[in-house]
Design an enzyme around this catalytic site. Structure first.
Site, short mmCIF file in Angstrom:
data_model
loop_
_atom_site.label_atom_id
_atom_site.label_comp_id
_atom_site.label_asym_id
_atom_site.label_seq_id
_atom_site.Cartn_x
_atom_site.Cartn_y
_atom_site.Cartn_z
CB ILE A 72 -1.01 0.01 1.16
CG1 ILE A 72 -0.31 -0.13 2.52
CG2 ILE A 72 -2.05 -1.07 0.98
CD1 ILE A 72 -1.28 0.03 3.70
CG PHE A 172 32.04 27.83 -18.52
CD1 PHE A 172 31.30 26.67 -18.36
CD2 PHE A 172 33.39 27.81 -18.18
CE1 PHE A 172 31.90 25.52 -17.87
CE2 PHE A 172 33.98 26.67 -17.69
CZ PHE A 172 33.23 25.51 -17.54
NE ARG A 201 31.06 17.46 -15.89
CZ ARG A 201 30.56 18.14 -14.86
NH1 ARG A 201 29.30 18.58 -14.92
NH2 ARG A 201 31.26 18.38 -13.79
NE ARG A 210 32.74 22.18 -15.96
CZ ARG A 210 33.03 22.73 -14.77
NH1 ARG A 210 32.11 22.86 -13.87
NH2 ARG A 210 34.24 23.14 -14.51
CG ASP A 213 28.56 22.18 -14.01
OD1 ASP A 213 28.23 21.14 -13.40
OD2 ASP A 213 29.17 23.12 -13.47
CG ASP A 215 26.34 22.75 -10.17
OD1 ASP A 215 26.55 21.54 -9.97
OD2 ASP A 215 27.18 23.53 -10.62
#
Length: 274
Positions: A72, A172, A201, A210, A213, A215
Site C-alpha cells: 500500500i 563558458f 559529461r 565540460r 554542468d 547544479d
C-alpha cells in the site's frame, strides 16, 4: 493554503503481497487532502478556479483499480504522483490509504499508510564550455521539461563568462532555470547526472572543461548537508556567472543560510570585484 478533503472513499482493488489479494481483490478506503488556493473560486463561484472533487474521486478510484501493487506504500505513492500531475492547481496533497481487511490473523479495524507529496520550487545553474554549448544547455532544459515529475517555469538569458577555478579552458555559456518538481533532492540530483552523462559529461578535472554542468542552487528553502549534495550551493555567493542569471529570475529569493536576497548577494559580489 486551503484544503479540500475527501474522506473514506471506498475502492475495491487488487493490491497486496499475497496471491489471493491480487486475484480476488479487497476493499480499500482512501482519504485525500488537497492543498490549493481556493480564494478565486470562493469569490467568483467558478468551479474552473478550483478542483472538482468528484472528478478527483473518480480519477483516484480508476487509477487504483487499473494498477496493482504489492504494497500500500507503493499504491499511495503512485496515486499521489498521478493526482499531482493530473491537477495542476493542487500544490500539495496528503494521501491516506487504509486497508480494513488486512490479512494478519488478528482482529483490527484497519492498517494504513499516509504520505504528503507536492511540487517543490527549485533553481538550477547550467553551463557549458565545450562543443555546441547552447545546444547542450537547451537540450537539458527540454529534457527536464519533458519529464512527468518536472516542469520548467522560466529560463534566464545565457551569458558568456570566463572560466572559474584557474584551469585553462574555453569561455563558458551560463544561465539559470526555475523548475517545479515532484522529485526529492537526491532523486533530482540523480536525474541531473543522467542528463549530464547523456551530454557526454566527463568528471576528470576539477573545475575543468565540460559539455554540460547542472547544479542545484535552491530547493525550496531547504538546507541539506550530505557528502554528495549541498543545498544551497555552497559557493554560489562567489560566482557572478551564477548570481547574475539567478538575479534575473529570482532577485528577492532569500538565501536560507546568509539571510540575504539573491540581488543583495549579487550586489555585494560586484562591489567586491570592483
Amino acid at each position: 493554503m486551503e484544503q479540500i478533503k475527501i474522506q473514506n472513499l471506498e475502492v475495491f482493488a487488487n493490491h497486496g503481497v499475497y496471491p489471493e489479494e491480487t486475484a480476488l481483490g479487497q476493499k480499500f478506503l482512501l482519504n485525500l487532502t488537497l492543498y490549493l488556493n481556493t480564494r478565486e473560486a470562493g469569490k467568483t463561484d467558478d468551479l474552473s478556479r478550483s478542483v472538482n472533487y468528484g472528478e478527483v474521486s473518480h480519477f483516484a478510484t480508476a487509477f487504483l483499480r487499473e494498477h496493482t501493487y504489492k504494497l500500500i506504500e507503493a499504491a499511495a505513492e503512485q496515486v499521489a504522483e498521478a493526482l499531482l500531475q493530473q491537477y495542476p492547481l493542487v500544490r500539495r496533497l496528503t494521501v491516506e490509504l487504509k486497508k480494513p481487511w488486512a490479512p494478519i490473523g488478528l482482529p483490527l479495524e484497519s492498517v494504513s499508510v499516509e504520505i504528503t507529496r507536492g511540487w517543490h520550487r527549485v533553481y538550477l545553474a547550467m553551463g557549458s564550455n565545450m562543443g555546441e554549448k547552447e545546444n547542450y544547455i537547451r537540450s537539458a532544459v527540454e529534457k527536464l521539461d519533458q519529464m512527468a515529475t518536472c516542469r520548467v517555469v522560466r529560463v534566464s538569458k545565457l551569458i558568456r563568462t570566463k572560466p572559474y577555478g584557474g584551469v585553462e579552458q574555453d569561455d563558458f555559456l551560463n544561465g539559470c532555470m526555475e523548475i517545479e518538481t515532484l522529485l526529492s533532492p537526491e532523486e533530482l540530483l540523480e536525474e541531473l547526472h543522467r542528463i549530464e552523462a547523456e551530454a557526454d559529461r566527463k568528471r576528470e578535472v576539477h573545475w575543468g572543461p565540460r559539455t554540460l554542468d547542472l547544479d542545484i542552487l535552491f530547493y525550496d528553502d531547504e538546507i541539506i548537508d550530505l557528502p554528495m549534495l549541498k543545498i544551497p550551493h555552497i559557493d554560489m555567493k562567489n560566482r557572478d556567472f551564477v548570481l547574475e542569471p539567478l538575479a534575473e529570475l529570482a532577485p528577492y529569493k532569500c538565501h536560507p543560510v546568509y539571510h540575504k536576497t539573491v540581488q543583495e548577494l549579487w550586489t555585494e559580489l560586484k562591489e567586491k570585484q570592483a
